[in-house]
Design a protein around this motif. Sequence first.
Motif, PDB file in Angstrom:
ATOM      1  N   GLN A 150       0.842  -1.184   0.000  1.00 43.77           N
ATOM      2  CA  GLN A 150       0.000   0.000   0.000  1.00 43.77           C
ATOM      3  C   GLN A 150       0.885   1.244   0.000  1.00 43.77           C
ATOM      4  OE1 GLN A 150      -2.411  -0.406   3.498  1.00 43.77           O
ATOM      5  NE2 GLN A 150      -3.785  -1.894   2.549  1.00 43.77           N
ATOM      6  N   GLY A 151       0.279   2.413  -0.152  1.00 42.67           N
ATOM      7  CA  GLY A 151       1.034   3.663  -0.253  1.00 42.67           C
ATOM      8  C   GLY A 151       1.924   3.952   0.929  1.00 42.67           C
ATOM      9  N   THR A 152       1.393   3.818   2.155  1.00 40.04           N
ATOM     10  CA  THR A 152       2.214   4.124   3.316  1.00 40.04           C
ATOM     11  C   THR A 152       3.242   3.021   3.585  1.00 40.04           C
ATOM     12  OG1 THR A 152       0.552   3.151   4.784  1.00 40.04           O
ATOM     13  CG2 THR A 152       0.448   5.527   4.428  1.00 40.04           C
ATOM     14  N   GLU A 153       2.976   1.805   3.101  1.00 44.63           N
ATOM     15  CA  GLU A 153       3.934   0.711   3.299  1.00 44.63           C
ATOM     16  C   GLU A 153       5.202   0.945   2.501  1.00 44.63           C
ATOM     17  OE1 GLU A 153       1.393  -3.270   4.282  1.00 44.63           O
ATOM     18  OE2 GLU A 153       1.454  -2.631   2.197  1.00 44.63           O
ATOM     19  N   ILE A 154       5.068   1.372   1.255  1.00 44.20           N
ATOM     20  CA  ILE A 154       6.264   1.580   0.436  1.00 44.20           C
ATOM     21  C   ILE A 154       7.067   2.761   0.968  1.00 44.20           C
ATOM     22  CG2 ILE A 154       5.116   2.974  -1.333  1.00 44.20           C
ATOM     23  CD1 ILE A 154       7.950   0.462  -1.923  1.00 44.20           C
ATOM     24  N   LYS A 155       6.385   3.772   1.491  1.00 43.32           N
ATOM     25  CA  LYS A 155       7.096   4.916   2.065  1.00 43.32           C
ATOM     26  C   LYS A 155       7.890   4.488   3.297  1.00 43.32           C
ATOM     27  CE  LYS A 155       4.070   8.558   0.440  1.00 43.32           C
ATOM     28  NZ  LYS A 155       3.297   9.750   0.813  1.00 43.32           N
ATOM     29  N   SER A 156       7.279   3.667   4.132  1.00 43.82           N
ATOM     30  CA  SER A 156       7.955   3.164   5.320  1.00 43.82           C
ATOM     31  C   SER A 156       9.100   2.216   4.931  1.00 43.82           C
ATOM     32  CB  SER A 156       6.957   2.457   6.216  1.00 43.82           C
ATOM     33  OG  SER A 156       7.516   2.158   7.456  1.00 43.82           O
ATOM     34  N   ALA A 157       8.887   1.410   3.887  1.00 43.28           N
ATOM     35  CA  ALA A 157       9.930   0.486   3.430  1.00 43.28           C
ATOM     36  C   ALA A 157      11.131   1.242   2.881  1.00 43.28           C
ATOM     37  CB  ALA A 157       9.371  -0.453   2.371  1.00 43.28           C
ATOM     38  N   ARG A 158      10.877   2.329   2.159  1.00 40.41           N
ATOM     39  CA  ARG A 158      11.982   3.139   1.635  1.00 40.41           C
ATOM     40  C   ARG A 158      12.825   3.735   2.761  1.00 40.41           C
ATOM     41  NH1 ARG A 158      11.530   4.109  -3.887  1.00 40.41           N
ATOM     42  NH2 ARG A 158       9.467   3.692  -4.728  1.00 40.41           N
ATOM     43  N   ASN A 159      12.202   3.946   3.924  1.00 42.49           N
ATOM     44  CA  ASN A 159      12.936   4.435   5.095  1.00 42.49           C
ATOM     45  C   ASN A 159      13.660   3.311   5.831  1.00 42.49           C
ATOM     46  OD1 ASN A 159      12.155   7.069   4.659  1.00 42.49           O
ATOM     47  ND2 ASN A 159      10.347   6.908   5.966  1.00 42.49           N
ATOM     48  N   GLY A 160      13.493   2.072   5.378  1.00 38.44           N
ATOM     49  CA  GLY A 160      14.187   0.936   5.983  1.00 38.44           C
ATOM     50  C   GLY A 160      13.512   0.375   7.214  1.00 38.44           C
ATOM     51  N   ILE A 179       6.218  -4.320   8.617  1.00 35.52           N
ATOM     52  CA  ILE A 179       6.562  -3.010   8.066  1.00 35.52           C
ATOM     53  C   ILE A 179       5.952  -1.986   9.011  1.00 35.52           C
ATOM     54  CG2 ILE A 179       6.331  -1.417   6.131  1.00 35.52           C
ATOM     55  CD1 ILE A 179       6.138  -3.795   4.280  1.00 35.52           C
ATOM     56  N   SER A 180       6.795  -1.210   9.659  1.00 35.95           N
ATOM     57  CA  SER A 180       6.323  -0.248  10.650  1.00 35.95           C
ATOM     58  C   SER A 180       5.404   0.790  10.016  1.00 35.95           C
ATOM     59  CB  SER A 180       7.509   0.467  11.296  1.00 35.95           C
ATOM     60  OG  SER A 180       8.311  -0.445  11.981  1.00 35.95           O
ATOM     61  N   PRO A 181       4.431   1.287  10.777  1.00 28.46           N
ATOM     62  CA  PRO A 181       3.556   2.340  10.238  1.00 28.46           C
ATOM     63  C   PRO A 181       4.370   3.578   9.874  1.00 28.46           C
ATOM     64  CG  PRO A 181       2.615   1.413  12.225  1.00 28.46           C
ATOM     65  CD  PRO A 181       3.991   0.840  12.098  1.00 28.46           C
ATOM     66  N   TYR A 182       3.949   4.248   8.815  1.00 30.85           N
ATOM     67  CA  TYR A 182       4.636   5.442   8.326  1.00 30.85           C
ATOM     68  C   TYR A 182       4.433   6.576   9.321  1.00 30.85           C
ATOM     69  CZ  TYR A 182       6.111   9.019   4.994  1.00 30.85           C
ATOM     70  OH  TYR A 182       6.758  10.051   4.364  1.00 30.85           O
ATOM     71  N   ASP A 183       5.519   7.290   9.649  1.00 29.17           N
ATOM     72  CA  ASP A 183       5.469   8.344  10.657  1.00 29.17           C
ATOM     73  C   ASP A 183       4.494   9.463  10.306  1.00 29.17           C
ATOM     74  OD1 ASP A 183       7.349   6.987  12.136  1.00 29.17           O
ATOM     75  OD2 ASP A 183       9.045   8.083  11.279  1.00 29.17           O
ATOM     76  N   GLN A 184       4.493   9.897   9.052  1.00 29.02           N
ATOM     77  CA  GLN A 184       3.609  10.982   8.643  1.00 29.02           C
ATOM     78  C   GLN A 184       2.243  10.483   8.172  1.00 29.02           C
ATOM     79  OE1 GLN A 184       7.033  11.169   7.489  1.00 29.02           O
ATOM     80  NE2 GLN A 184       7.361  12.470   9.272  1.00 29.02           N
ATOM     81  N   GLY A 185       2.003   9.192   8.298  1.00 32.65           N
ATOM     82  CA  GLY A 185       0.716   8.628   7.895  1.00 32.65           C
ATOM     83  C   GLY A 185      -0.376   9.019   8.880  1.00 32.65           C
ATOM     84  N   ASN A 186      -1.621   8.938   8.442  1.00 30.15           N
ATOM     85  CA  ASN A 186      -2.740   9.273   9.313  1.00 30.15           C
ATOM     86  C   ASN A 186      -3.650   8.062   9.418  1.00 30.15           C
ATOM     87  OD1 ASN A 186      -3.733   9.311   6.718  1.00 30.15           O
ATOM     88  ND2 ASN A 186      -4.058  11.509   6.662  1.00 30.15           N
ATOM     89  N   GLN A 187      -4.955   8.222   9.278  1.00 28.63           N
ATOM     90  CA  GLN A 187      -5.865   7.096   9.400  1.00 28.63           C
ATOM     91  C   GLN A 187      -5.697   6.085   8.271  1.00 28.63           C
ATOM     92  OE1 GLN A 187      -7.075  10.176   8.576  1.00 28.63           O
ATOM     93  NE2 GLN A 187      -8.716  10.000   7.086  1.00 28.63           N
ATOM     94  N   PHE A 188      -4.938   6.424   7.230  1.00 30.03           N
ATOM     95  CA  PHE A 188      -4.720   5.517   6.110  1.00 30.03           C
ATOM     96  C   PHE A 188      -3.515   4.604   6.328  1.00 30.03           C
ATOM     97  CE2 PHE A 188      -6.820   9.274   4.242  1.00 30.03           C
ATOM     98  CZ  PHE A 188      -8.008   8.661   3.899  1.00 30.03           C
TER      99      PHE A 188
END
Length: 154
Positions: free
Chosen positions: A32-42, A65-74
């Motif tokens: 999902q969108g926030t997963e790839i962002k979190s994955a790119r951060n390692g 895969i940790s939740p994305y820091d800047q993510g919200n309810q998504f």
Amino acid sequence: MAKGEGKVIAQNKKAGFDFFIEETIEAGIVLQGTEIKSARNGKVQLKDSFVRIRNGEAWISNMHISPYDQGNQFNHDPTRSRKLLLHKKQIANLLAHSKVQGSAIIPLKMYLKDGFAKVLLGVGKGKKNYDKREDLKKKDAKREIDRAMKERNR
């Protein structure tokens, strides 16, 4: 790094210790969108993850895969099952290997290749405790030899 491999996001170092890796296959992964962002951060953990074949599809379970820091309810569920992108022949091959007693399909590493997240899967046969002890002895012996060679060259 293997040929054509990009930036390594996560590695499963325990896999080589717990399994004899017989074959490797590269697979894409649906994120999902926030997963790839979190994955790119390692922020990926492959430690206890494994692959299952269900209804002719490969799914990876327990990959964190940790939740994305800047993510919200998504934001996503960290340990949800994620679909792997493989050809039918590759899935059939993995299924045949996994039917053998004592073997498993495990993710070895996750990396970015041409902007896409890829997972290197390994078909492994479980090691016994005496095999693990033998590997540790070999590793210690190699370390001692390298240390002695380094001292000798000084």
